[in-house]
Design a protein around this motif. Sequence first.
Motif, PDB file in Angstrom:
ATOM      1  N   ALA A 276       0.833  -1.205   0.000  1.00  0.00           N
ATOM      2  CA  ALA A 276       0.000   0.000   0.000  1.00  0.00           C
ATOM      3  C   ALA A 276       0.869   1.257   0.000  1.00  0.00           C
ATOM      4  CB  ALA A 276      -0.923   0.005   1.210  1.00  0.00           C
TER       5      ALA A 276
ATOM      6  N   ALA B 168       2.447   1.588  -3.490  1.00  0.00           N
ATOM      7  CA  ALA B 168       1.429   2.001  -4.461  1.00  0.00           C
ATOM      8  C   ALA B 168       1.070   3.468  -4.272  1.00  0.00           C
ATOM      9  CB  ALA B 168       0.186   1.130  -4.324  1.00  0.00           C
ATOM     10  N   ALA B 169       1.013   3.918  -3.024  1.00  0.00           N
ATOM     11  CA  ALA B 169       0.695   5.326  -2.773  1.00  0.00           C
ATOM     12  C   ALA B 169       1.814   6.242  -3.264  1.00  0.00           C
ATOM     13  CB  ALA B 169       0.449   5.548  -1.286  1.00  0.00           C
TER      14      ALA B 169
ATOM     15  N   GLY C  22       1.419   6.737  -6.882  1.00  0.00           N
ATOM     16  CA  GLY C  22       0.191   7.407  -7.280  1.00  0.00           C
ATOM     17  C   GLY C  22      -0.974   6.500  -7.610  1.00  0.00           C
ATOM     18  N   PHE C  23      -0.870   5.226  -7.300  1.00  0.00           N
ATOM     19  CA  PHE C  23      -1.974   4.305  -7.548  1.00  0.00           C
ATOM     20  C   PHE C  23      -2.894   4.317  -6.331  1.00  0.00           C
ATOM     21  CE2 PHE C  23       1.578   2.370 -10.001  1.00  0.00           C
ATOM     22  CZ  PHE C  23       1.052   2.590 -11.264  1.00  0.00           C
ATOM     23  N   ARG C  24      -3.803   5.279  -6.300  1.00  0.00           N
ATOM     24  CA  ARG C  24      -4.647   5.458  -5.115  1.00  0.00           C
ATOM     25  C   ARG C  24      -5.609   4.312  -4.888  1.00  0.00           C
ATOM     26  NH1 ARG C  24      -7.050  11.258  -5.499  1.00  0.00           N
ATOM     27  NH2 ARG C  24      -5.561  11.926  -7.055  1.00  0.00           N
ATOM     28  N   GLY C  25      -6.168   3.769  -5.947  1.00  0.00           N
ATOM     29  CA  GLY C  25      -7.124   2.667  -5.797  1.00  0.00           C
ATOM     30  C   GLY C  25      -6.472   1.430  -5.212  1.00  0.00           C
TER      31      GLY C  25
ATOM     32  N   ALA D 198      -3.646   1.376  -3.520  1.00  0.00           N
ATOM     33  CA  ALA D 198      -3.187   1.716  -2.174  1.00  0.00           C
ATOM     34  C   ALA D 198      -4.334   1.635  -1.174  1.00  0.00           C
ATOM     35  CB  ALA D 198      -2.575   3.110  -2.161  1.00  0.00           C
ATOM     36  N   SER D 199      -5.493   2.102  -1.570  1.00  0.00           N
ATOM     37  CA  SER D 199      -6.651   2.061  -0.688  1.00  0.00           C
ATOM     38  C   SER D 199      -7.080   0.610  -0.409  1.00  0.00           C
ATOM     39  CB  SER D 199      -7.805   2.829  -1.312  1.00  0.00           C
ATOM     40  OG  SER D 199      -8.969   2.678  -0.568  1.00  0.00           O
TER      41      SER D 199
ATOM     42  N   SER E 101      -4.446  -1.223   1.745  1.00  0.00           N
ATOM     43  CA  SER E 101      -4.425  -0.754   3.130  1.00  0.00           C
ATOM     44  C   SER E 101      -5.632  -1.292   3.903  1.00  0.00           C
ATOM     45  CB  SER E 101      -4.392   0.771   3.195  1.00  0.00           C
ATOM     46  OG  SER E 101      -5.581   1.323   2.708  1.00  0.00           O
TER      47      SER E 101
END
Length: 52
Positions: free
Chosen positions: A12, A15-16, A19-22, A24-25, A28
């Motif tokens: 996570a 990924a954050a 910039g891969f927010r989806g 990372a979310s 997490s």
Amino acid sequence: MLYWSIVFFIVAIIAALFGFRGIASATSRIAKFLFFIFIVLFVLSLFFQGFA
């Protein structure tokens, strides 16, 4: 289980950073879920080991 929680947490963070927010979310949330399951199982094992 704690190992997998840490692995998903590291994924996570990486990924954050990229910039891969989806992703990372999602990772997490998985890490948080696994961590809380670990805590519950750990407390239960301590509780029931005391009665053995």
